[in-house]
Write an enzyme that holds these catalytic residues in place. Structure first.
Site, PDB file in Angstrom:
ATOM      1  N   TYR A  64      38.908  50.765  44.000  1.00 30.28           N
ATOM      2  CA  TYR A  64      38.658  50.141  45.265  1.00 30.28           C
ATOM      3  C   TYR A  64      37.585  50.766  45.908  1.00 30.28           C
ATOM      4  O   TYR A  64      36.663  49.960  46.453  1.00 30.28           O
ATOM      5  CB  TYR A  64      40.100  50.380  46.186  1.00 30.28           C
ATOM      6  CG  TYR A  64      40.103  49.714  47.416  1.00 30.28           C
ATOM      7  CD1 TYR A  64      39.945  48.245  47.723  1.00 30.28           C
ATOM      8  CD2 TYR A  64      40.053  50.398  48.574  1.00 30.28           C
ATOM      9  CE1 TYR A  64      39.696  47.599  48.841  1.00 30.28           C
ATOM     10  CE2 TYR A  64      39.842  49.898  49.930  1.00 30.28           C
ATOM     11  CZ  TYR A  64      39.804  48.386  50.042  1.00 30.28           C
ATOM     12  OH  TYR A  64      39.548  47.746  51.235  1.00 30.28           O
TER      13      TYR A  64
ATOM     14  N   LYS B 195      33.932  48.939  47.039  1.00 31.09           N
ATOM     15  CA  LYS B 195      33.381  49.111  48.426  1.00 31.09           C
ATOM     16  C   LYS B 195      31.960  49.981  48.241  1.00 31.09           C
ATOM     17  O   LYS B 195      30.940  49.374  49.272  1.00 31.09           O
ATOM     18  CB  LYS B 195      34.298  49.680  49.240  1.00 31.09           C
ATOM     19  CG  LYS B 195      35.514  48.640  49.552  1.00 31.09           C
ATOM     20  CD  LYS B 195      35.313  47.413  50.209  1.00 31.09           C
ATOM     21  CE  LYS B 195      36.233  46.684  50.511  1.00 31.09           C
ATOM     22  NZ  LYS B 195      36.009  45.199  51.122  1.00 31.09           N
TER      23      LYS B 195
ATOM     24  N   SER C 128      33.711  46.166  54.966  1.00 35.11           N
ATOM     25  CA  SER C 128      33.796  47.290  53.768  1.00 35.11           C
ATOM     26  C   SER C 128      35.196  47.751  54.185  1.00 35.11           C
ATOM     27  O   SER C 128      36.038  47.165  54.250  1.00 35.11           O
ATOM     28  CB  SER C 128      32.797  48.134  53.943  1.00 35.11           C
ATOM     29  OG  SER C 128      32.727  49.126  53.033  1.00 35.11           O
TER      30      SER C 128
END
Length: 296
Positions: A164, A168, A150
């Site tokens: 982004y 994650k 992660s």
């Protein structure tokens, strides 16, 4: 006459750890290549998968324990074929590392639909396809360890990294559920949250077309970035991952780096403070009542 006391028995030497088989995505550089190289150095077998990976990325001494697999993780059929090929070549899988990832920078409003979907295709769906492909092998043998790489960005959203972070966050939600689903089959899942490492994530990142309205915020961010940061060598992350997979009871989450460790606690404290400040409103929003339309 003094009779010497019998010598204390020596502790038995630990049994040598059998070689294990790794499947690592994003293995052509950065953290993925560091993980693969560290596994090979200790005598393990590695299926190294990436779009552009070659045998020249690794020491020639390890070629007999290395399988290079060109792979685009967004292609679900190709992922299944690659995982099956690795399991067939080495006779099984032990450790699956979902490391492949991309970074898209930009304010949330600036992204096109195609750009937003592309971020999730790699960071979420690519990892999901690998898990789906690997689980039948791990389930059949009753063991295995899936590592989901992660990011510090999954601890919280930050300006210009919203997509982004979202990808994650989604990966971590999926992984928490997966850990509970797979536990009954002897398969473990760990979410690895790295801080800063010298990889090619930033040199290969995609950037959304900037909107003028965000100019002042972008300028402020650039001032902060100009102060620079001291990132770490990927090999340090690889050392931590080796300790992780060697543990008898690996955690669901592992933070890598002092900065991300401190940030995780800071963010968690602030969230708890906010929840506590709004406790009265939260609790007042719940009152059990009979189901609508129920008789009575």
């Amino acid at each position: 006459m003094n009779v010497p006391a019998p010598a204390a028995p020596r502790p038995a030497s630990p049994a040598p750890r059998p070689a294990r088989t790794w499947f690592v995505t994003g293995a052509s550089g950065g953290l993925g290549r560091a993980f693969a190289r560290a596994a090979l150095e200790r005598g393990d077998r590695v299926a190294a998968a990436a779009r552009t990976v070659t045998e020249q990325d690794f020491d020639a001494r390890h070629r007999d324990r290395l399988l290079v697999l060109p792979l685009d993780v967004t292609d679900r059929a190709a992922v299944f074929a690659a995982v099956d090929a690795a399991a067939g070549h080495f006779g099984g899988l032990d450790i699956v590392v979902n490391n492949a990832g991309t970074l898209s920078m930009g304010m949330v409003e600036e992204f096109t639909e195609a750009e937003a979907r592309a971020q999730f295709e790699v960071n979420l769906f690519g990892a999901m396809w690998v898990c789906q492909a690997a689980l039948p092998h791990l389930r059949a043998q009753g063991s295995g360890h899936i590592l989901q790489i992660s990011s510090i960005a999954a601890l919280g959203g930050f300006p210009s990294t919203g997509l982004y972070s979202a990808s994650k966050f989604a990966l971590e939600g999926l992984s928490e559920a997966l850990a509970m689903e797979a536990a009954g089959f002897g398969v473990k899942v760990t979410i690895v949250q790295p801080g800063g490492y010298w990889t090619d994530l930033y040199t290969r990142m995609a950037t959304a077309a900037p909107m003028e309205a965000y100019g002042p915020l972008r300028a402020e961010l650039e001032k902060q970035w100009a102060q620079g940061s001291v990132d770490s060598a990927p090999e340090l992350a690889a050392e931590a991952v080796l300790k992780l997979v060697d543990g008898d009871d690996p955690p669901l989450r592992l933070l890598l780096g002092s900065m991300v460790y401190d940030l995780a606690f800071d963010i968690s404290r602030r969230r708890m403070e906010t929840w506590a400040a709004w406790e009265e409103v939260s609790r007042a929003a719940e009152r059990a009542v009979p189901a609508p339309g129920a008789g009575g």
